[in-house]
Design an enzyme around this catalytic site. Structure first.
Site, PDB file in Angstrom:
ATOM      1  N   SER A   5     -12.921  -5.125   1.392  1.00  0.00           N
ATOM      2  CA  SER A   5     -13.863  -4.351   0.554  1.00  0.00           C
ATOM      3  C   SER A   5     -15.318  -4.713   0.855  1.00  0.00           C
ATOM      4  CB  SER A   5     -13.549  -4.544  -0.936  1.00  0.00           C
ATOM      5  OG  SER A   5     -12.224  -4.174  -1.245  1.00  0.00           O
ATOM      6  N   PRO A   6     -15.712  -4.721   2.144  1.00  0.00           N
ATOM      7  CA  PRO A   6     -17.098  -5.091   2.472  1.00  0.00           C
ATOM      8  C   PRO A   6     -18.116  -4.050   2.000  1.00  0.00           C
ATOM      9  CG  PRO A   6     -15.980  -4.270   4.424  1.00  0.00           C
ATOM     10  CD  PRO A   6     -14.935  -4.391   3.355  1.00  0.00           C
ATOM     11  N   LEU A   7     -17.615  -2.847   1.688  1.00  0.00           N
ATOM     12  CA  LEU A   7     -18.496  -1.805   1.149  1.00  0.00           C
ATOM     13  C   LEU A   7     -18.392  -1.737  -0.368  1.00  0.00           C
ATOM     14  CD1 LEU A   7     -17.700   0.907   3.848  1.00  0.00           C
ATOM     15  CD2 LEU A   7     -19.898  -0.250   3.535  1.00  0.00           C
ATOM     16  N   GLY A   8     -17.883  -2.805  -0.984  1.00  0.00           N
ATOM     17  CA  GLY A   8     -17.716  -2.771  -2.441  1.00  0.00           C
ATOM     18  C   GLY A   8     -16.884  -1.578  -2.874  1.00  0.00           C
ATOM     19  N   ARG A   9     -15.807  -1.345  -2.121  1.00  0.00           N
ATOM     20  CA  ARG A   9     -14.872  -0.231  -2.369  1.00  0.00           C
ATOM     21  C   ARG A   9     -15.593   1.118  -2.360  1.00  0.00           C
ATOM     22  NH1 ARG A   9      -9.639  -2.467  -4.144  1.00  0.00           N
ATOM     23  NH2 ARG A   9      -9.937  -4.682  -4.473  1.00  0.00           N
ATOM     24  N   GLY A  10     -16.688   1.180  -1.617  1.00  0.00           N
ATOM     25  CA  GLY A  10     -17.439   2.435  -1.470  1.00  0.00           C
ATOM     26  C   GLY A  10     -18.691   2.474  -2.337  1.00  0.00           C
ATOM     27  N   PHE A  11     -18.752   1.649  -3.376  1.00  0.00           N
ATOM     28  CA  PHE A  11     -19.887   1.686  -4.305  1.00  0.00           C
ATOM     29  C   PHE A  11     -21.196   1.370  -3.585  1.00  0.00           C
ATOM     30  CE2 PHE A  11     -22.645   0.135  -7.710  1.00  0.00           C
ATOM     31  CZ  PHE A  11     -22.410   1.060  -8.715  1.00  0.00           C
ATOM     32  N   TYR A  45       0.849  -1.199   0.000  1.00  0.00           N
ATOM     33  CA  TYR A  45       0.000   0.000   0.000  1.00  0.00           C
ATOM     34  C   TYR A  45       0.883   1.247   0.000  1.00  0.00           C
ATOM     35  CZ  TYR A  45      -3.736  -3.299   1.301  1.00  0.00           C
ATOM     36  OH  TYR A  45      -4.628  -4.351   1.349  1.00  0.00           O
ATOM     37  N   HIS A  98      -0.297 -12.060   0.625  1.00  0.00           N
ATOM     38  CA  HIS A  98      -1.290 -11.170   0.003  1.00  0.00           C
ATOM     39  C   HIS A  98      -1.887 -11.799  -1.259  1.00  0.00           C
ATOM     40  CE1 HIS A  98      -1.959  -6.523  -0.531  1.00  0.00           C
ATOM     41  NE2 HIS A  98      -3.058  -7.193  -0.729  1.00  0.00           N
TER      42      HIS A  98
HETATM   43  N1  LIG Z   1      -6.306  -8.507   0.637  1.00  0.00           N
HETATM   44  C1  LIG Z   1      -6.541  -7.753  -0.403  1.00  0.00           C
HETATM   45  O1  LIG Z   1      -6.204  -8.071  -1.525  1.00  0.00           O
HETATM   46  C2  LIG Z   1      -7.236  -6.438  -0.212  1.00  0.00           C
HETATM   47  C3  LIG Z   1      -7.780  -5.755  -1.316  1.00  0.00           C
HETATM   48  C4  LIG Z   1      -8.433  -4.549  -1.087  1.00  0.00           C
HETATM   49  C5  LIG Z   1      -8.533  -4.027   0.207  1.00  0.00           C
HETATM   50  N2  LIG Z   1      -7.969  -4.716   1.251  1.00  0.00           N
HETATM   51  C6  LIG Z   1      -8.057  -4.209   2.641  1.00  0.00           C
HETATM   52  O2  LIG Z   1      -9.432  -4.073   2.975  1.00  0.00           O
HETATM   53  C7  LIG Z   1      -9.698  -2.747   3.429  1.00  0.00           C
HETATM   54  C8  LIG Z   1     -11.115  -2.355   3.055  1.00  0.00           C
HETATM   55  O3  LIG Z   1     -11.354  -2.497   1.669  1.00  0.00           O
HETATM   56  P1  LIG Z   1     -11.497  -1.250   0.687  1.00  0.00           P
HETATM   57  O4  LIG Z   1     -10.950  -0.036   1.340  1.00  0.00           O
HETATM   58  O5  LIG Z   1     -10.952  -1.697  -0.610  1.00  0.00           O
HETATM   59  O6  LIG Z   1     -13.047  -1.129   0.430  1.00  0.00           O
HETATM   60  P2  LIG Z   1     -14.332  -0.838   1.325  1.00  0.00           P
HETATM   61  O7  LIG Z   1     -14.021  -0.945   2.746  1.00  0.00           O
HETATM   62  O8  LIG Z   1     -15.392  -1.683   0.743  1.00  0.00           O
HETATM   63  O9  LIG Z   1     -14.666   0.671   0.925  1.00  0.00           O
HETATM   64  C9  LIG Z   1     -13.787   1.722   1.170  1.00  0.00           C
HETATM   65  C10 LIG Z   1     -14.294   2.977   0.483  1.00  0.00           C
HETATM   66  O10 LIG Z   1     -15.566   3.309   1.026  1.00  0.00           O
HETATM   67  C11 LIG Z   1     -15.546   4.636   1.548  1.00  0.00           C
HETATM   68  N3  LIG Z   1     -16.338   4.588   2.790  1.00  0.00           N
HETATM   69  C12 LIG Z   1     -16.033   3.937   3.939  1.00  0.00           C
HETATM   70  N4  LIG Z   1     -17.014   4.088   4.844  1.00  0.00           N
HETATM   71  C13 LIG Z   1     -17.960   4.850   4.245  1.00  0.00           C
HETATM   72  C14 LIG Z   1     -19.206   5.356   4.661  1.00  0.00           C
HETATM   73  N5  LIG Z   1     -19.680   5.093   5.873  1.00  0.00           N
HETATM   74  N6  LIG Z   1     -19.924   6.119   3.781  1.00  0.00           N
HETATM   75  C15 LIG Z   1     -19.458   6.373   2.540  1.00  0.00           C
HETATM   76  N7  LIG Z   1     -18.273   5.913   2.086  1.00  0.00           N
HETATM   77  C16 LIG Z   1     -17.528   5.164   2.932  1.00  0.00           C
HETATM   78  C17 LIG Z   1     -14.095   4.965   1.772  1.00  0.00           C
HETATM   79  O11 LIG Z   1     -13.835   6.318   1.578  1.00  0.00           O
HETATM   80  P3  LIG Z   1     -13.301   7.303   2.757  1.00  0.00           P
HETATM   81  O12 LIG Z   1     -11.927   6.839   3.130  1.00  0.00           O
HETATM   82  O13 LIG Z   1     -13.318   8.617   2.079  1.00  0.00           O
HETATM   83  O14 LIG Z   1     -14.288   7.184   3.874  1.00  0.00           O
HETATM   84  C18 LIG Z   1     -13.413   4.154   0.658  1.00  0.00           C
HETATM   85  O15 LIG Z   1     -13.414   4.881  -0.531  1.00  0.00           O
HETATM   86  C19 LIG Z   1      -8.594  -1.918   2.775  1.00  0.00           C
HETATM   87  O16 LIG Z   1      -8.388  -0.700   3.461  1.00  0.00           O
HETATM   88  C20 LIG Z   1      -7.419  -2.844   2.855  1.00  0.00           C
HETATM   89  O17 LIG Z   1      -6.828  -2.778   4.145  1.00  0.00           O
HETATM   90  C21 LIG Z   1      -7.335  -5.907   1.047  1.00  0.00           C
END
Ligand SMILES: NC(=O)c1ccc[n+]([C@@H]2O[C@H](COP(=O)([O-])OP(=O)(O)OC[C@H]3O[C@@H](n4cnc5c(N)ncnc54)[C@H](OP(=O)(O)O)[C@@H]3O)[C@@H](O)[C@H]2O)c1
Length: 338
Positions: free
Chosen positions: A209-215, A61, A130
């Site tokens: 990515s439980p929030l679908g990366r924010g989508f 990262y 990873h």
């Molecule tokens: N093992 C792997 O290959 C892998 C791949 C991807 C991710 N990860 C890990 O998993 C973690 C989480 O996944 P992710 O960050 O990809 O996706 P996510 O948790 O599904 O979504 C993150 C996105 O949602 C936004 N968000 C969060 N809470 C929100 C809310 N309450 N309302 C509106 N928007 C919100 C965040 O923006 P803001 O920051 O602006 O709030 C960010 O853009 C990562 O940080 C990383 O540590 C691991």
């Protein structure tokens, strides 16, 4: 909204107990557009106050920047936090924009020392592979990881984006505490084989990515038009163009359930993932990523939402209708290896 601390769940068969929701820290330094260090620091502190103890990073990262950014927070709260980091996405010197997957012993040994140095801690609590390099037997990779445990550099082992067969082979070498894979209303591939294997083997699931990366929060509708040029989500087929438009329509039942609970879309998405624990019978510790303290409050509050069977039924058909893959390059997903 009141803010009480969240419940706990077990990370692997022999613990420790961690807050049932962790915090994904990737976006604080990397991948999702502009970053804000002050807000991110506030988000980290707020998360800890609310009972979040599992913090997720990786050496990849921001090419080490995320680990360095987190280091002061981790050091200030060393006994309260469970630090999870990862190796395997190497940066080729000839092209720093690329990543190559490496699971070989010399690479792992170099990577763990570099992570320990950047984090500035004596031991990593949870060390993940990873991504899987199919050219190296997983038994060999986990064998090296197990040596790191014996040497006191790492406490527990995890695997990200592995198949059920890979998980079983790995567990034969050393206990695996957690599998980290994408799991959300939009991404349910792992339910067929990986989740049952994890339950059987006493391995906890850490959905990324439980929030679908924010989508799934509705905060952007089309990555190509709504997000900055360097945002990784513009490369993901399901978040742009026709796919994104079709997928946005799938949020309708999420909205219906959210209205019934007086909750946000994101909270329903998180409650659904959390409830996979009861549905599948294993500890599930999602790691939503945010760099904003207010969103930490919103996301952790979702641990108190319980969806009814009727609501789960309403949400059930969504994932099968999602248009577009998770990654443009599906070598980064385990699904093709099942
Ligand atoms: N093992 C792997 O290959 C892998 C791949 C991807 C991710 N990860 C890990 O998993 C973690 C989480 O996944 P992710 O960050 O990809 O996706 P996510 O948790 O599904 O979504 C993150 C996105 O949602 C936004 N968000 C969060 N809470 C929100 C809310 N309450 N309302 C509106 N928007 C919100 C965040 O923006 P803001 O920051 O602006 O709030 C960010 O853009 C990562 O940080 C990383 O540590 C691991």
């Amino acid at each position: 909204m009141t803010h009480s601390t969240i419940p706990t769940a077990r990370l692997g068969e022999h613990g420790p107990e961690v807050g049932v929701q962790g915090l994904g820290c990737m976006g604080m330094s990397f991948a999702y557009g502009p970053t804000d260090a002050d807000a991110s620091r506030a988000a980290l502190e707020r998360a800890l106050e609310l009972g979040v103890t599992l913090y997720d990073t990786a050496d990849a990262y921001g090419a080490g920047e995320n680990e360095k950014f987190l280091s002061p927070f981790f050091r200030a709260h060393r006994d309260e936090v469970v630090i999870a980091t990862k190796f395997a996405l190497a940066i080729p010197p000839e092209d720093p924009s690329r990543r190559i997957i490496r699971n070989d012993a010399p690479y792992i040994r170099e990577a763990v020392e570099a992570s320990l140095r950047r984090l500035d801690v004596d031991v990593i609590d949870l060390y993940y592979m990873h991504r899987r390099d199919v050219n190296v037997p997983i038994e060999d990779t986990v064998g090296v990881m197990a040596e790191l445990v014996r040497e006191g550099k790492v406490k527990r082992l995890g695997l990200s984006e592995v198949t059920a067969a890979e998980l079983r082979a790995a567990q034969g070498v050393h206990p695996i505490a957690a599998v980290q894979s994408e799991w959300s209303l939009f991404s349910r591939d792992i339910e067929a084989q990986v989740v049952p294997a994890a339950r059987e083997l006493g391995v906890s699931l850490v959905p990324y990515s439980p929030l679908g990366r924010g989508f799934l929060t509705g905060s952007f509708a089309d990555a190509a038009t709504d997000l900055t040029a360097d945002d990784f989500r513009r490369q993901q087929p399901r978040y742009t163009g026709e796919n994104a438009a079709a997928n946005a329509a799938l949020l309708e039942p999420v909205r219906t359930v959210a209205e019934a609970h007086g909750a946000s879309l994101g909270q329903i998405a998180l409650a659904w993932v959390q409830q996979r624990s009861a549905v599948h019978g294993l500890p599930v510790i999602p790691i939503p990523g945010t760099s904003k303290p207010g969103r930490v409050e919103e996301n952790t509050a979702a641990t108190r939402i319980v969806l009814s069977d009727e609501e789960l039924d309403l949400l059930e058909p969504i994932s099968a209708k999602v248009a577009g893959d998770r990654y443009a390059d599906m070598r980064f997903a385990s699904a093709g290896r099942e």
